[in-house]
Design a protein around this motif. Structure first.
Motif, PDB file in Angstrom:
ATOM      1  N   ILE A  25      56.442 -52.381  85.172  1.00  0.00           N
ATOM      2  CA  ILE A  25      56.727 -53.500  85.889  1.00  0.00           C
ATOM      3  C   ILE A  25      57.301 -54.618  84.712  1.00  0.00           C
ATOM      4  CG2 ILE A  25      55.616 -55.617  86.706  1.00  0.00           C
ATOM      5  CD1 ILE A  25      55.720 -53.190  88.477  1.00  0.00           C
ATOM      6  N   TYR A  26      58.362 -55.408  85.047  1.00  0.00           N
ATOM      7  CA  TYR A  26      59.278 -55.826  83.944  1.00  0.00           C
ATOM      8  C   TYR A  26      58.767 -57.440  84.013  1.00  0.00           C
ATOM      9  CZ  TYR A  26      61.643 -51.574  83.717  1.00  0.00           C
ATOM     10  OH  TYR A  26      61.686 -50.463  83.416  1.00  0.00           O
ATOM     11  N   ASP A  27      58.975 -58.048  82.798  1.00  0.00           N
ATOM     12  CA  ASP A  27      58.852 -59.457  82.633  1.00  0.00           C
ATOM     13  C   ASP A  27      59.896 -60.327  83.710  1.00  0.00           C
ATOM     14  OD1 ASP A  27      58.704 -61.364  79.642  1.00  0.00           O
ATOM     15  OD2 ASP A  27      59.627 -62.287  81.684  1.00  0.00           O
ATOM     16  N   LEU A  28      59.268 -61.255  84.346  1.00  0.00           N
ATOM     17  CA  LEU A  28      60.247 -61.875  85.330  1.00  0.00           C
ATOM     18  C   LEU A  28      61.171 -62.794  84.853  1.00  0.00           C
ATOM     19  CD1 LEU A  28      57.569 -63.151  88.190  1.00  0.00           C
ATOM     20  CD2 LEU A  28      58.721 -61.004  87.732  1.00  0.00           C
ATOM     21  N   GLN A  29      61.188 -63.040  83.391  1.00  0.00           N
ATOM     22  CA  GLN A  29      62.357 -63.791  82.988  1.00  0.00           C
ATOM     23  C   GLN A  29      63.002 -62.907  82.198  1.00  0.00           C
ATOM     24  OE1 GLN A  29      63.308 -67.102  83.226  1.00  0.00           O
ATOM     25  NE2 GLN A  29      61.802 -67.061  84.711  1.00  0.00           N
ATOM     26  N   ARG A  35      69.282 -55.320  96.734  1.00  0.00           N
ATOM     27  CA  ARG A  35      69.460 -53.927  96.557  1.00  0.00           C
ATOM     28  C   ARG A  35      68.775 -53.368  95.469  1.00  0.00           C
ATOM     29  NH1 ARG A  35      73.418 -51.312  94.042  1.00  0.00           N
ATOM     30  NH2 ARG A  35      74.888 -53.047  93.929  1.00  0.00           N
ATOM     31  N   PHE A  36      67.959 -52.298  95.410  1.00  0.00           N
ATOM     32  CA  PHE A  36      67.418 -51.661  94.497  1.00  0.00           C
ATOM     33  C   PHE A  36      68.426 -50.808  93.652  1.00  0.00           C
ATOM     34  CE2 PHE A  36      64.815 -48.976  91.960  1.00  0.00           C
ATOM     35  CZ  PHE A  36      64.103 -49.346  91.692  1.00  0.00           C
ATOM     36  N   ASP A  37      68.605 -51.247  92.358  1.00  0.00           N
ATOM     37  CA  ASP A  37      69.303 -50.647  91.446  1.00  0.00           C
ATOM     38  C   ASP A  37      68.780 -51.089  90.126  1.00  0.00           C
ATOM     39  OD1 ASP A  37      71.526 -49.883  89.796  1.00  0.00           O
ATOM     40  OD2 ASP A  37      72.928 -50.437  91.242  1.00  0.00           O
ATOM     41  N   ALA A  38      67.952 -50.357  89.612  1.00  0.00           N
ATOM     42  CA  ALA A  38      67.271 -50.591  88.285  1.00  0.00           C
ATOM     43  C   ALA A  38      68.223 -50.975  87.060  1.00  0.00           C
ATOM     44  CB  ALA A  38      66.447 -49.380  87.981  1.00  0.00           C
ATOM     45  N   GLU A  39      69.285 -50.240  87.083  1.00  0.00           N
ATOM     46  CA  GLU A  39      70.247 -50.359  86.105  1.00  0.00           C
ATOM     47  C   GLU A  39      71.049 -51.566  86.068  1.00  0.00           C
ATOM     48  OE1 GLU A  39      72.953 -47.118  84.636  1.00  0.00           O
ATOM     49  OE2 GLU A  39      70.920 -46.063  84.884  1.00  0.00           O
ATOM     50  N   LYS A  40      71.854 -51.911  87.256  1.00  0.00           N
ATOM     51  CA  LYS A  40      72.453 -52.891  87.279  1.00  0.00           C
ATOM     52  C   LYS A  40      71.773 -54.162  87.756  1.00  0.00           C
ATOM     53  CE  LYS A  40      76.933 -50.171  88.301  1.00  0.00           C
ATOM     54  NZ  LYS A  40      76.670 -49.200  89.301  1.00  0.00           N
ATOM     55  N   GLY A  70      66.660 -57.274  87.714  1.00  0.00           N
ATOM     56  CA  GLY A  70      65.517 -58.563  88.225  1.00  0.00           C
ATOM     57  C   GLY A  70      65.266 -58.173  89.403  1.00  0.00           C
ATOM     58  N   VAL A  71      66.246 -57.962  90.426  1.00  0.00           N
ATOM     59  CA  VAL A  71      66.140 -57.811  91.835  1.00  0.00           C
ATOM     60  C   VAL A  71      65.059 -56.632  92.248  1.00  0.00           C
ATOM     61  CG1 VAL A  71      67.038 -57.420  94.249  1.00  0.00           C
ATOM     62  CG2 VAL A  71      68.176 -59.259  92.419  1.00  0.00           C
ATOM     63  N   SER A  72      65.560 -55.610  91.319  1.00  0.00           N
ATOM     64  CA  SER A  72      64.721 -54.576  91.689  1.00  0.00           C
ATOM     65  C   SER A  72      63.284 -54.296  91.138  1.00  0.00           C
ATOM     66  CB  SER A  72      65.386 -53.238  90.771  1.00  0.00           C
ATOM     67  OG  SER A  72      66.673 -53.241  91.062  1.00  0.00           O
ATOM     68  N   ASN A  73      63.152 -55.190  90.040  1.00  0.00           N
ATOM     69  CA  ASN A  73      61.575 -55.459  89.798  1.00  0.00           C
ATOM     70  C   ASN A  73      60.941 -56.173  90.762  1.00  0.00           C
ATOM     71  OD1 ASN A  73      59.500 -55.388  87.690  1.00  0.00           O
ATOM     72  ND2 ASN A  73      59.978 -57.629  87.355  1.00  0.00           N
ATOM     73  N   THR A 104      55.272 -52.559  96.875  1.00  0.00           N
ATOM     74  CA  THR A 104      53.962 -52.055  96.375  1.00  0.00           C
ATOM     75  C   THR A 104      52.790 -52.834  96.903  1.00  0.00           C
ATOM     76  OG1 THR A 104      54.698 -51.204  94.334  1.00  0.00           O
ATOM     77  CG2 THR A 104      52.354 -51.233  94.390  1.00  0.00           C
ATOM     78  N   LEU A 105      52.903 -54.236  96.843  1.00  0.00           N
ATOM     79  CA  LEU A 105      51.781 -55.182  97.291  1.00  0.00           C
ATOM     80  C   LEU A 105      51.557 -55.354  98.833  1.00  0.00           C
ATOM     81  CD1 LEU A 105      52.068 -58.491  94.913  1.00  0.00           C
ATOM     82  CD2 LEU A 105      50.305 -56.660  94.921  1.00  0.00           C
ATOM     83  N   THR A 106      52.848 -54.993  99.396  1.00  0.00           N
ATOM     84  CA  THR A 106      52.588 -55.006 100.909  1.00  0.00           C
ATOM     85  C   THR A 106      52.707 -53.615 101.543  1.00  0.00           C
ATOM     86  OG1 THR A 106      55.108 -55.293 101.024  1.00  0.00           O
ATOM     87  CG2 THR A 106      53.772 -57.217 100.938  1.00  0.00           C
ATOM     88  N   GLY A 107      52.915 -52.591 100.938  1.00  0.00           N
ATOM     89  CA  GLY A 107      53.004 -51.298 101.395  1.00  0.00           C
ATOM     90  C   GLY A 107      54.266 -50.947 102.341  1.00  0.00           C
ATOM     91  N   THR A 108      55.378 -51.875 102.037  1.00  0.00           N
ATOM     92  CA  THR A 108      56.650 -51.677 102.824  1.00  0.00           C
ATOM     93  C   THR A 108      57.822 -50.916 101.948  1.00  0.00           C
ATOM     94  OG1 THR A 108      55.952 -53.819 103.464  1.00  0.00           O
ATOM     95  CG2 THR A 108      58.375 -53.112 104.153  1.00  0.00           C
ATOM     96  N   ALA A 109      58.101 -49.843 102.537  1.00  0.00           N
ATOM     97  CA  ALA A 109      58.971 -49.183 101.646  1.00  0.00           C
ATOM     98  C   ALA A 109      60.351 -50.164 101.099  1.00  0.00           C
ATOM     99  CB  ALA A 109      59.901 -47.953 102.413  1.00  0.00           C
ATOM    100  N   VAL A 110      60.779 -49.767 100.016  1.00  0.00           N
ATOM    101  CA  VAL A 110      62.072 -50.663  99.417  1.00  0.00           C
ATOM    102  C   VAL A 110      63.075 -50.571 100.367  1.00  0.00           C
ATOM    103  CG1 VAL A 110      63.615 -50.747  97.486  1.00  0.00           C
ATOM    104  CG2 VAL A 110      61.040 -50.438  97.264  1.00  0.00           C
ATOM    105  N   THR A 111      63.312 -49.487 101.021  1.00  0.00           N
ATOM    106  CA  THR A 111      64.529 -49.426 102.035  1.00  0.00           C
ATOM    107  C   THR A 111      64.500 -50.409 103.246  1.00  0.00           C
ATOM    108  OG1 THR A 111      63.538 -47.437 102.953  1.00  0.00           O
ATOM    109  CG2 THR A 111      65.552 -47.228 101.588  1.00  0.00           C
TER     110      THR A 111
END
Ligand code: AQP
Length: 332
Positions: free
Chosen positions: A186-190, A232-237, A240-243, A250-257
Motif C-alpha cells: 500500500i502506497y503513501d497517499l501523498q 483506471r487501474f494502471d500501477a505504472e502510469k 495514485g489512482v491505482s493505490n 479490498t475494504l469493500t470486497g468490490t472487484a477493481v473492474t
C-alpha cells in the motif's frame, strides 16, 4: 491444518493502513483455515531506541488493535514475543548459521541504517531478520502472511531452514511467504512511489487507523492522483489512482473492474469522497473496539498470557530438538 505465523511491531501506537491491508487482514482470514500464531514483536521493536513506558503501553495497544481487527483468541494463538524466551534462544542459534555477508545483503537493514546513520544503528537492527527467521521456524510455520517488504526475510528463513536441515537432519518446515498481490504494498497517499510506512511517510500520506476519522477522511480526499481524469487501474502510469482503487476494492470486497465501471465518466473527486466514507465506516468501529479492549487490561493481559502458554509448548519442543540435533549437551 497448515500452520501460519506472523508478527507486528508495537511501535508508533496506531497501526497504519498498510499494516492492516498488507498483513493483519489476512491474519484474520487465515485463523479460519489455519493453525494460526500471531505475535506482537516487542523484541524487534527494541532494535531502535524505545521509551520503556511507551513500549509497554504500545504492546498492549498493538494487542488491542489485533483483537479489534478480528483476531479471536479461541481461533488463534495471540501472544507477545518476549513472553516466549525461545525466540531469543533460537535467534542466537540462527545468528551462528547466518553468513555476515548474507545478513549484510538485507535491504531493509540497509535502508533503515542509512536513515539512522551507521554509528547509531545497532547490532540488533542488523540481526533483526535473523531473529525473524527464529520466530518463524520455532512454530514450523508453513506460511507467513506479510507485506511485500518482508519477502527477502522469508527467503532468508527458507535458506536457513534448508541449511540447518541439510547439516543436522530434517528439523524445520521450510515456510512460504503468503503475500496477496492486491495488497502486497500500500502506497503513501501523498507519494504513491513509496510504500506507506510509519517512519518514511509524510503525516498527510499515512493513514493511522486510530486517528480521528475526520482527519482520515481529509487525508483520503487530498490524496495525490494525476493530471489525467480517467479512473483506471494502471500501477505504472497511474500509481495514485491505482493505490486508491486497491484500498477501496479490498475494504469493500468490490472487484477493481467493477469500481472502474462504477466511476466511468466521473472525476477523481467522486472516487475520493466515496473512499473517504468507506474509510470512516471502517475506522470508526475499529477505534471503539480497540478502546474497549484497552479499558479492560486484565482481560487483555490474560488473553496474552494464555497465548504465550500455548506458544511456548510448540516453541520449547522445536528448540529442544534443535539443541539436540546440534549436539548441545542437555542439562541433567
Ligand atoms: N505499506 C505497506 N503495504 C503492505 N504491507 C505493509 N506492511 C507494512 N507496511 C506495508 C506490513 O505490515 C506488517 C507489520 O509491519 P511491521 O510491524 O514489521 O512494521 P514495519 O514493516 O516496520 O512497518 P513500516 O511502517 O513499514 O515501518 P518502518 O517505517 O519502520 O519500515 C508486515 O507484514 C509488513 O510487511
Amino acid at each position: 491444518r497448515p500452520r501460519v505465523l506472523s508478527g507486528i511491531q508495537p511501535t508508533a501506537g496506531s497501526f497504519h493502513l498498510g499494516n492492516y491491508l498488507g498483513a493483519v487482514r489476512q491474519w484474520v482470514a487465515l485463523q479460519e483455515s489455519h493453525d494460526a500464531f500471531y505475535m506482537v514483536v516487542d523484541l524487534h521493536a527494541i532494535t531502535v531506541p524505545q521509551d520503556p513506558v511507551e513500549l509497554r503501553s504500545n504492546t498492549r495497544l498493538a494487542a488491542a488493535q489485533l483483537l479489534a481487527a478480528g483476531l479471536d483468541p479461541e481461533r488463534c494463538t495471540l501472544f507477545v514475543q518476549s513472553h516466549v524466551p525461545e525466540h531469543a534462544q533460537l535467534g542466537w542459534i540462527m545468528n551462528c548459521l547466518t553468513g555476515f555477508g548474507e545478513a549484510s545483503r538485507m535491504t531493509q537493514f540497509k535502508d533503515k541504517s542509512a536513515k539512522q546513520g551507521a554509528d547509531r544503528a545497532t547490532v540488533g537492527l542488523f540481526t533483526y531478520p535473523v531473529l525473524q527467521v527464529a520466530d518463524i521456524l520455532l512454530y514450523q510455520a508453513n506460511e507467513v502472511p506479510v507485506g511485500e517488504d518482508q519477502r527477502q526475510h522469508i527467503e532468508l528463513t527458507r535458506d536457513l531452514a534448508e541449511r540447518f536441515n541439510g547439516r543436522f537432519g530434517e528439523t524445520f518446515t521450510v515456510p512460504s511467504p503468503y503475500i496477496l498481490k492486491e495488497t502486497a504494498k500500500i502506497y503513501d497517499l501523498q507519494d504513491p512511489a513509496v510504500k506507506m510506512s510509519k517512519s518514511a511517510s509524510t503525516p498527510k500520506g499515512l493513514i493511522n487507523l486510530l486517528d480521528e476519522p475526520k482527519a482520515t477522511a481529509k487525508k483520503v480526499r487530498s490524496a495525490v492522483t494525476d493530471t489525467d481524469t480517467v479512473i483506471r487501474f494502471d500501477a505504472e502510469k497511474k500509481p495514485g489512482v491505482s493505490n486508491l482503487l486497491s484500498i477501496y476494492s479490498t475494504l469493500t470486497g468490490t472487484a477493481v473492474t467493477d469500481l472502474e465501471q462504477k466511476y466511468e465518466g466521473k472525476g477523481y473527486g467522486a472516487l475520493k469522497t466515496d473512499l473517504a466514507e468507506v474509510m470512516v465506516e471502517f475506522v470508526t468501529p475499529f477505534r471503539t473496539r480497540t478502546q474497549e479492549y484497552l479499558d479492560d487490561p486484565e482481560t487483555l493481559d490474560s488473553i496474552l498470557a494464555k497465548g504465550a502458554e500455548k506458544a511456548r509448548t510448540v516453541a520449547a519442543e522445536t528448540l529442544a530438538q534443535t539443541y539436540d540435533r546440534m549436539g548441545l549437551l542437555p542439562a541433567k
